[in-house]
Write an enzyme that holds these catalytic residues in place. Structure first.
Site, PDB file in Angstrom:
ATOM      1  N   PRO A  10     -24.029  26.927  -5.721  1.00 23.41           N
ATOM      2  CA  PRO A  10     -23.636  26.578  -4.357  1.00 23.41           C
ATOM      3  C   PRO A  10     -24.578  27.114  -3.273  1.00 23.41           C
ATOM      4  CG  PRO A  10     -22.157  28.224  -5.301  1.00 23.41           C
ATOM      5  CD  PRO A  10     -23.016  27.727  -6.412  1.00 23.41           C
ATOM      6  N   ASN A  11     -24.740  26.285  -2.271  1.00 26.13           N
ATOM      7  CA  ASN A  11     -25.512  26.589  -1.052  1.00 26.13           C
ATOM      8  C   ASN A  11     -27.028  26.567  -1.257  1.00 26.13           C
ATOM      9  OD1 ASN A  11     -23.214  27.049   0.722  1.00 26.13           O
ATOM     10  ND2 ASN A  11     -22.852  28.858  -0.523  1.00 26.13           N
ATOM     11  N   ARG A  18     -31.621  28.127   5.004  1.00 25.91           N
ATOM     12  CA  ARG A  18     -30.580  29.133   4.768  1.00 25.91           C
ATOM     13  C   ARG A  18     -31.188  30.541   4.750  1.00 25.91           C
ATOM     14  NH1 ARG A  18     -27.804  30.446  -1.074  1.00 25.91           N
ATOM     15  NH2 ARG A  18     -26.308  31.958  -0.282  1.00 25.91           N
ATOM     16  N   TYR A  23     -34.095  34.254   1.605  1.00 22.74           N
ATOM     17  CA  TYR A  23     -34.353  33.267   0.550  1.00 22.74           C
ATOM     18  C   TYR A  23     -35.683  32.538   0.703  1.00 22.74           C
ATOM     19  CZ  TYR A  23     -29.481  34.195  -0.507  1.00 22.74           C
ATOM     20  OH  TYR A  23     -28.299  34.826  -0.833  1.00 22.74           O
ATOM     21  N   ASN A  75     -29.797  29.192 -11.534  1.00 29.30           N
ATOM     22  CA  ASN A  75     -29.469  30.138 -10.476  1.00 29.30           C
ATOM     23  C   ASN A  75     -28.012  29.846 -10.134  1.00 29.30           C
ATOM     24  OD1 ASN A  75     -28.995  31.620  -8.200  1.00 29.30           O
ATOM     25  ND2 ASN A  75     -30.930  31.084  -7.196  1.00 29.30           N
ATOM     26  N   ALA A  78     -23.714  32.115  -5.766  1.00 28.56           N
ATOM     27  CA  ALA A  78     -22.524  32.973  -5.604  1.00 28.56           C
ATOM     28  C   ALA A  78     -21.625  32.968  -6.835  1.00 28.56           C
ATOM     29  CB  ALA A  78     -21.739  32.538  -4.369  1.00 28.56           C
ATOM     30  N   GLU A  99     -31.369  33.384 -16.313  1.00 25.17           N
ATOM     31  CA  GLU A  99     -30.708  33.502 -14.996  1.00 25.17           C
ATOM     32  C   GLU A  99     -31.774  33.856 -13.956  1.00 25.17           C
ATOM     33  OE1 GLU A  99     -27.690  36.548 -15.109  1.00 25.17           O
ATOM     34  OE2 GLU A  99     -27.584  36.683 -12.911  1.00 25.17           O
ATOM     35  N   HIS A 101     -32.652  34.479  -9.739  1.00 28.47           N
ATOM     36  CA  HIS A 101     -32.229  34.673  -8.353  1.00 28.47           C
ATOM     37  C   HIS A 101     -33.463  34.808  -7.482  1.00 28.47           C
ATOM     38  CE1 HIS A 101     -28.108  35.255  -9.601  1.00 28.47           C
ATOM     39  NE2 HIS A 101     -28.564  36.037 -10.554  1.00 28.47           N
ATOM     40  N   ARG A 108     -29.123  44.454  -2.620  1.00 33.05           N
ATOM     41  CA  ARG A 108     -28.293  43.884  -1.559  1.00 33.05           C
ATOM     42  C   ARG A 108     -26.874  44.471  -1.610  1.00 33.05           C
ATOM     43  NH1 ARG A 108     -28.933  37.611  -1.577  1.00 33.05           N
ATOM     44  NH2 ARG A 108     -27.874  37.919   0.433  1.00 33.05           N
TER      45      ARG A 108
HETATM   46  C1  DQA Z   1     -28.784  34.141  -5.088  1.00 36.40           C
HETATM   47  C2  DQA Z   1     -28.112  35.503  -4.843  1.00 36.40           C
HETATM   48  C3  DQA Z   1     -26.611  35.344  -4.755  1.00 36.40           C
HETATM   49  O1  DQA Z   1     -25.999  36.602  -4.534  1.00 36.40           O
HETATM   50  C4  DQA Z   1     -26.244  34.424  -3.615  1.00 36.40           C
HETATM   51  O2  DQA Z   1     -24.840  34.215  -3.575  1.00 36.40           O
HETATM   52  C5  DQA Z   1     -26.977  33.134  -3.630  1.00 36.40           C
HETATM   53  C6  DQA Z   1     -28.389  33.122  -4.045  1.00 36.40           C
HETATM   54  C7  DQA Z   1     -30.324  34.259  -5.057  1.00 36.40           C
HETATM   55  O3  DQA Z   1     -30.951  33.311  -5.490  1.00 36.40           O
HETATM   56  O4  DQA Z   1     -30.866  35.253  -4.590  1.00 36.40           O
HETATM   57  O5  DQA Z   1     -26.460  32.100  -3.242  1.00 36.40           O
HETATM   58  O6  DQA Z   1     -28.421  33.688  -6.368  1.00 36.40           O
END
Ligand code: DQA
Length: 151
Positions: A10-11, A18, A23, A75, A78, A99, A101, A108
């Site tokens: 998501p997002n 964003r 990011y 990825n 959240a 995985e 990120h 963080r």
């Molecule tokens: C994320 C880190 C997560 O905590 C966050 O909710 C994201 C992006 C990252 O790519 O750094 O949406 O996965």
């Protein structure tokens, strides 16, 4: 039927605008494009999917268990920190996955330091920005039997 499945949670559709301080400025389209170039270079089929829906991601991972997918790069965004359902889908299909990120989640907020995926993942890459995806796709290709031409 992809060889490599690249999933975005998501997002991540908002990448580029964003929270760029966290990011970066790359868009999801760019990240997918680079992954496609890496896969095309070795004749591997890539499928990408971004979803804001836990249900859609669970369904796609389940399907990967039977559609010939060799490796997943994800990825979970959240959902990393919340989704036992998505974790269980990975455990159920048993496919190798990495995985990724963009940010260093360990530097963080405390709630980002728990991942429901890391102990099942073959590797975890965080804090490298888009380079993390490139490294993960390289590893996925190599481990799926495709020649690694990136180095
Ligand atoms: C994320 C880190 C997560 O905590 C966050 O909710 C994201 C992006 C990252 O790519 O750094 O949406 O996965």
């Amino acid at each position: 039927m992809p060889d490599i499945l690249l999933l975005h949670g998501p997002n991540l559709n908002l990448l580029g605008t964003r929270e760029p301080g966290i990011y970066g400025a790359c868009t999801l389209e760019e990240i997918n494009h680079w992954a496609l170039e890496q896969c095309n270079a070795v004749g591997a089929r890539l499928e990408t999917l971004q979803s804001n829906s836990e249900c859609e991601l669970v369904d796609r991972v389940q399907l990967a268990g039977t559609d010939g997918t060799r490796f997943i790069v994800i990825n979970p965004a959240a959902f990393t920190h919340t989704s036992i359902a998505l974790r269980d889908a990975f455990a159920a299909v048993g496919l190798p996955f990495i995985e990724v990120h963009l940010s260093n989640v360990h530097a963080r907020e405390p709630f980002r330091q728990k991942s429901f995926f890391s102990d099942l993942a073959q590797a975890v890459l965080c804090g490298l920005g888009p380079r993390g995806y490139a490294a993960a796709v390289d590893a996925a290709l190599e481990q799926s039997g495709f020649r690694d031409t990136s180095t």
